[in-house]
Design an enzyme around this catalytic site. Sequence first.
Site, PDB file in Angstrom:
ATOM      1  N   CYS A 254       0.703  -1.259  -0.130  1.00 38.05           N
ATOM      2  CA  CYS A 254      -0.068   0.123   0.042  1.00 38.05           C
ATOM      3  C   CYS A 254       0.834   1.212   0.022  1.00 38.05           C
ATOM      4  O   CYS A 254       0.131   2.286  -0.344  1.00 38.05           O
ATOM      5  CB  CYS A 254      -0.987   0.027   1.213  1.00 38.05           C
TER       6      CYS A 254
ATOM      7  N   ASN B  16     -10.139   0.149   0.334  1.00 28.53           N
ATOM      8  CA  ASN B  16      -8.695   0.221   0.398  1.00 28.53           C
ATOM      9  C   ASN B  16      -8.106  -0.545  -1.149  1.00 28.53           C
ATOM     10  O   ASN B  16      -8.313  -1.657  -1.203  1.00 28.53           O
ATOM     11  CB  ASN B  16      -8.192  -0.544   1.572  1.00 28.53           C
TER      12      ASN B  16
ATOM     13  N   HIS C  78      -3.094   7.492   2.336  1.00 26.61           N
ATOM     14  CA  HIS C  78      -3.469   6.145   2.174  1.00 26.61           C
ATOM     15  C   HIS C  78      -4.881   5.771   2.544  1.00 26.61           C
ATOM     16  O   HIS C  78      -5.298   6.243   3.612  1.00 26.61           O
ATOM     17  CB  HIS C  78      -2.654   4.877   2.620  1.00 26.61           C
TER      18      HIS C  78
HETATM   19  O1  UT7 Z   1      -3.922  -1.215   3.677  1.00 29.02           O
HETATM   20  C1  UT7 Z   1      -2.953  -1.656   4.520  1.00 29.02           C
HETATM   21  C2  UT7 Z   1      -3.276  -0.935   5.861  1.00 29.02           C
HETATM   22  N1  UT7 Z   1      -4.369  -1.518   6.562  1.00 29.02           N
HETATM   23  C3  UT7 Z   1      -4.867  -0.999   7.465  1.00 29.02           C
HETATM   24  O2  UT7 Z   1      -4.759  -0.063   7.704  1.00 29.02           O
HETATM   25  C4  UT7 Z   1      -6.070  -1.861   8.299  1.00 29.02           C
HETATM   26  C5  UT7 Z   1      -5.544  -1.411   9.720  1.00 29.02           C
HETATM   27  N2  UT7 Z   1      -6.622  -1.932  10.743  1.00 29.02           N
HETATM   28  C6  UT7 Z   1      -7.989  -1.521  10.770  1.00 29.02           C
HETATM   29  O3  UT7 Z   1      -8.427  -0.882   9.770  1.00 29.02           O
HETATM   30  C7  UT7 Z   1      -8.731  -2.347  11.591  1.00 29.02           C
HETATM   31  O4  UT7 Z   1      -8.192  -3.139  12.695  1.00 29.02           O
HETATM   32  C8  UT7 Z   1      -9.981  -3.103  11.081  1.00 29.02           C
HETATM   33  C9  UT7 Z   1     -11.012  -2.639  10.256  1.00 29.02           C
HETATM   34  C10 UT7 Z   1      -9.248  -4.294  10.422  1.00 29.02           C
HETATM   35  C11 UT7 Z   1     -10.646  -4.072  12.423  1.00 29.02           C
HETATM   36  O5  UT7 Z   1     -11.405  -2.926  13.139  1.00 29.02           O
HETATM   37  P1  UT7 Z   1     -10.974  -3.323  14.729  1.00 29.02           P
HETATM   38  O6  UT7 Z   1     -11.731  -2.193  15.407  1.00 29.02           O
HETATM   39  O7  UT7 Z   1      -9.424  -3.381  15.074  1.00 29.02           O
HETATM   40  O8  UT7 Z   1     -11.511  -4.502  15.145  1.00 29.02           O
HETATM   41  P2  UT7 Z   1     -11.041  -6.156  15.707  1.00 29.02           P
HETATM   42  O9  UT7 Z   1     -10.131  -6.668  14.762  1.00 29.02           O
HETATM   43  O10 UT7 Z   1     -10.885  -5.638  17.121  1.00 29.02           O
HETATM   44  O11 UT7 Z   1     -12.562  -6.923  15.698  1.00 29.02           O
HETATM   45  C12 UT7 Z   1     -13.576  -6.721  16.708  1.00 29.02           C
HETATM   46  C13 UT7 Z   1     -14.825  -7.515  16.339  1.00 29.02           C
HETATM   47  C14 UT7 Z   1     -14.078  -9.008  16.597  1.00 29.02           C
HETATM   48  O12 UT7 Z   1     -15.111  -9.706  17.239  1.00 29.02           O
HETATM   49  P3  UT7 Z   1     -15.039  -9.981  18.951  1.00 29.02           P
HETATM   50  O13 UT7 Z   1     -13.805 -10.661  18.971  1.00 29.02           O
HETATM   51  O14 UT7 Z   1     -15.078  -8.667  19.555  1.00 29.02           O
HETATM   52  O15 UT7 Z   1     -16.447 -10.864  19.270  1.00 29.02           O
HETATM   53  C15 UT7 Z   1     -14.084  -9.422  15.359  1.00 29.02           C
HETATM   54  O16 UT7 Z   1     -14.504 -10.840  15.041  1.00 29.02           O
HETATM   55  O17 UT7 Z   1     -15.309  -7.504  15.231  1.00 29.02           O
HETATM   56  C16 UT7 Z   1     -15.243  -8.558  14.551  1.00 29.02           C
HETATM   57  N3  UT7 Z   1     -15.223  -8.543  13.037  1.00 29.02           N
HETATM   58  C17 UT7 Z   1     -16.313  -8.412  12.281  1.00 29.02           C
HETATM   59  N4  UT7 Z   1     -17.673  -8.326  12.478  1.00 29.02           N
HETATM   60  C18 UT7 Z   1     -18.501  -8.114  11.839  1.00 29.02           C
HETATM   61  C19 UT7 Z   1     -14.058  -8.678  12.627  1.00 29.02           C
HETATM   62  N5  UT7 Z   1     -14.535  -8.345  10.971  1.00 29.02           N
HETATM   63  C20 UT7 Z   1     -15.591  -8.097  11.169  1.00 29.02           C
HETATM   64  C21 UT7 Z   1     -16.736  -7.933   9.924  1.00 29.02           C
HETATM   65  N6  UT7 Z   1     -18.071  -7.907  10.436  1.00 29.02           N
HETATM   66  N7  UT7 Z   1     -16.327  -7.930   8.848  1.00 29.02           N
END
Ligand code: UT7
Length: 324
Positions: free
Chosen positions: A118, A281, A251
């Site tokens: 990216c 993205n 980005h």
């Molecule tokens: O281009 C490269 C750069 N990439 C990035 O910059 C990505 C950076 N990271 C992010 O944008 C975020 O970390 C994410 C959007 C990927 C995730 O957001 P988060 O607030 O960190 O969520 P999380 O991973 O802590 O997940 C929270 C909850 C989890 O459930 P539990 O364990 O709390 O029950 C996940 O299983 O959300 C759940 N979850 C979803 N729920 C519904 C994860 N993906 C999904 C989904 N729909 N698509």
Amino acid sequence: MPYAKIIGSGGYLPPRVVSNDQLAADLATRNIETSDSWIVSRTGIQQRHIVDPGVTTSQLATKAAQAALEDAGISASQLDLIIVATSTPDFIFPSTACLVQANLGNQGAAAFDVQAVCSGFVYALTTAEAFIKAGRAKTALVIGAEVFSGILDWSDRGTCVLFGDGAGAMVLQASEEPGIIGAQLRADGSQKDVLCTAGNVSHGQVVGDPFLRMDGQAVFKLAVTSLTKSAQEVCDEAGVSLQDIDWMVPHQANIRIINFLGRKLGLDTEKVVVTVDQHANTSAASVPLAFDVARRDGRIKSGDLVMLQGVGGGFTWGSVLVRM
Ligand code: UT7
């Protein structure tokens, strides 16, 4: 030494738009639960563009390049350098840049790909600038293009909702007028596992994991820290203040990262270009696509000071400061 001046830009998004609701309905048929409200609240993404089967990165890249050449008012034969930033090349080789060169009908330009995920576009742009400053090129085409839909694990809701396909391009030319006035590229290979597609093809077989894997929270923290520091350092080196920036084009991975970055740098939200809601993205394509949107809608104008920032797998990041 000449500056590298941006004389044109272009973008291309495949016509098929997939909304969050459509994606959620599709995933539900495979017992994978997600929702528009989760995706919007955690990422700001409302939709993404996805290629039809068989459409390749070089095809998207060629369309973005043609738009940029038209915008610059030059023909492909005038290019002496073509760089494509991509992590989803059509082939192992030849490079996507050579495929684009053939599609455009250019002969003789140097053509190669840059792989910094990216951050790829800011890496490619900085490379092209170095060629122009050194007198090794006069007119360069720099493209970020991806078909990320092809490396997503569509059963992993933590990643498959985040990405889209597309391409963005710029034409740079040697000029006595500024131009790119500052740049910084950085990497930390010890963080290679936080975001990777750790597969390859060997002896006719896929070896390793062919899908994108990400530790989202680790990437989130690294992105915010690295981009904040990089923006400050590039401004310091160029002798400008963060407050002098007219447009920040970061980005486009997550609106929360973009807002956090803007707050940390003390930038007004209106100065930050956002397309993640519409494009999701698109990896190396995200920065040139966002730049092109803001140039074509009249926000980015001649004389403006613009900062472009990339961050992603490797771990890599970088910033480019441009006087339009
Ligand atoms: O281009 C490269 C750069 N990439 C990035 O910059 C990505 C950076 N990271 C992010 O944008 C975020 O970390 C994410 C959007 C990927 C995730 O957001 P988060 O607030 O960190 O969520 P999380 O991973 O802590 O997940 C929270 C909850 C989890 O459930 P539990 O364990 O709390 O029950 C996940 O299983 O959300 C759940 N979850 C979803 N729920 C519904 C994860 N993906 C999904 C989904 N729909 N698509």
